[in-house]
Design an enzyme around this catalytic site. Sequence first.
Site, PDB file in Angstrom:
ATOM      1  N   HIS A  48       0.844  -1.193   0.000  1.00  0.00           N
ATOM      2  CA  HIS A  48       0.000   0.000   0.000  1.00  0.00           C
ATOM      3  C   HIS A  48       0.877   1.240   0.000  1.00  0.00           C
ATOM      4  O   HIS A  48       2.082   1.167   0.215  1.00  0.00           O
ATOM      5  CB  HIS A  48      -0.977   0.005   1.184  1.00  0.00           C
ATOM      6  CG  HIS A  48      -0.360   0.225   2.520  1.00  0.00           C
ATOM      7  ND1 HIS A  48      -1.073   0.686   3.603  1.00  0.00           N
ATOM      8  CD2 HIS A  48       0.895   0.048   2.984  1.00  0.00           C
ATOM      9  CE1 HIS A  48      -0.301   0.781   4.666  1.00  0.00           C
ATOM     10  NE2 HIS A  48       0.908   0.403   4.312  1.00  0.00           N
ATOM     11  N   CYS A  70       5.825   6.654   4.122  1.00  0.00           N
ATOM     12  CA  CYS A  70       4.793   5.651   3.799  1.00  0.00           C
ATOM     13  C   CYS A  70       3.963   6.037   2.576  1.00  0.00           C
ATOM     14  O   CYS A  70       3.105   5.275   2.148  1.00  0.00           O
ATOM     15  CB  CYS A  70       3.895   5.397   5.008  1.00  0.00           C
ATOM     16  SG  CYS A  70       4.773   4.583   6.356  1.00  0.00           S
ATOM     17  N   HIS A  79       4.955   0.321  -0.402  1.00  0.00           N
ATOM     18  CA  HIS A  79       5.715  -0.613   0.426  1.00  0.00           C
ATOM     19  C   HIS A  79       4.770  -1.727   0.870  1.00  0.00           C
ATOM     20  O   HIS A  79       3.561  -1.640   0.694  1.00  0.00           O
ATOM     21  CB  HIS A  79       6.331   0.107   1.635  1.00  0.00           C
ATOM     22  CG  HIS A  79       5.303   0.704   2.550  1.00  0.00           C
ATOM     23  ND1 HIS A  79       4.602   1.856   2.238  1.00  0.00           N
ATOM     24  CD2 HIS A  79       4.847   0.298   3.762  1.00  0.00           C
ATOM     25  CE1 HIS A  79       3.759   2.141   3.224  1.00  0.00           C
ATOM     26  NE2 HIS A  79       3.887   1.199   4.163  1.00  0.00           N
ATOM     27  N   HIS A 116       3.602  -5.080   3.676  1.00  0.00           N
ATOM     28  CA  HIS A 116       3.540  -5.594   5.047  1.00  0.00           C
ATOM     29  C   HIS A 116       3.043  -7.039   5.024  1.00  0.00           C
ATOM     30  O   HIS A 116       2.259  -7.425   4.160  1.00  0.00           O
ATOM     31  CB  HIS A 116       2.543  -4.793   5.900  1.00  0.00           C
ATOM     32  CG  HIS A 116       2.907  -3.372   6.087  1.00  0.00           C
ATOM     33  ND1 HIS A 116       3.891  -2.959   6.947  1.00  0.00           N
ATOM     34  CD2 HIS A 116       2.418  -2.247   5.503  1.00  0.00           C
ATOM     35  CE1 HIS A 116       3.977  -1.644   6.898  1.00  0.00           C
ATOM     36  NE2 HIS A 116       3.095  -1.186   6.021  1.00  0.00           N
ATOM     37  N   HIS A 145      -1.484 -10.477  -1.428  1.00  0.00           N
ATOM     38  CA  HIS A 145      -0.515 -10.233  -2.505  1.00  0.00           C
ATOM     39  C   HIS A 145      -1.050  -9.246  -3.557  1.00  0.00           C
ATOM     40  O   HIS A 145      -0.832  -9.427  -4.751  1.00  0.00           O
ATOM     41  CB  HIS A 145      -0.047 -11.544  -3.140  1.00  0.00           C
ATOM     42  CG  HIS A 145       0.935 -12.267  -2.281  1.00  0.00           C
ATOM     43  ND1 HIS A 145       0.538 -13.036  -1.217  1.00  0.00           N
ATOM     44  CD2 HIS A 145       2.288 -12.296  -2.309  1.00  0.00           C
ATOM     45  CE1 HIS A 145       1.613 -13.537  -0.630  1.00  0.00           C
ATOM     46  NE2 HIS A 145       2.686 -13.101  -1.269  1.00  0.00           N
ATOM     47  N   GLU A 148       0.362  -4.292  11.626  1.00  0.00           N
ATOM     48  CA  GLU A 148       1.134  -3.930  10.436  1.00  0.00           C
ATOM     49  C   GLU A 148       2.630  -4.178  10.636  1.00  0.00           C
ATOM     50  O   GLU A 148       3.328  -4.612   9.724  1.00  0.00           O
ATOM     51  CB  GLU A 148       0.875  -2.457  10.130  1.00  0.00           C
ATOM     52  CG  GLU A 148       1.494  -1.969   8.856  1.00  0.00           C
ATOM     53  CD  GLU A 148       1.106  -0.542   8.556  1.00  0.00           C
ATOM     54  OE1 GLU A 148       0.077  -0.356   7.886  1.00  0.00           O
ATOM     55  OE2 GLU A 148       1.824   0.376   9.003  1.00  0.00           O
TER      56      GLU A 148
END
Length: 128
Positions: A17, A25, A29, A31, A66, A117
């Site tokens: 996201h 952010c 990137h 998680h 994914h 997260e």
Amino acid sequence: MHGKYTLTKYFWISCAHSVPGAGKCERIHGHNYKVTFCVDGTKLDESQMLIDFRQVKHVIEKKYDHHLLNDFPEFNPEVGGAAPSTEKVAEIFFCAIEQLCEKKSNQPILRWVEVQETNEAFARFERA
């Protein structure tokens, strides 16, 4: 016997996201999200379960695992969604799991969904 059952379960999914206005952010990137949910109820279904947690995992995993969350309308502010902050991810996942609960004959109640997260950051969503 009268009583109440509670089921808490977690599973992992991987998503990417970007969060506009959130410093570094803002860049795309990823998680490995730990998704934990809690349901309760007074009746079990025909399989003697509140809910089959494999179905819960499948509902979230099938759609989001994914993938880039920003690609979904619910996480795209340009089409009326909200930026995929951890808080909004928890809320959207809550709504998806709640819909699954509402379809079950024994009507389990989703109490909360927590999305972790990182090791230090998680958000929980529950109805007020």
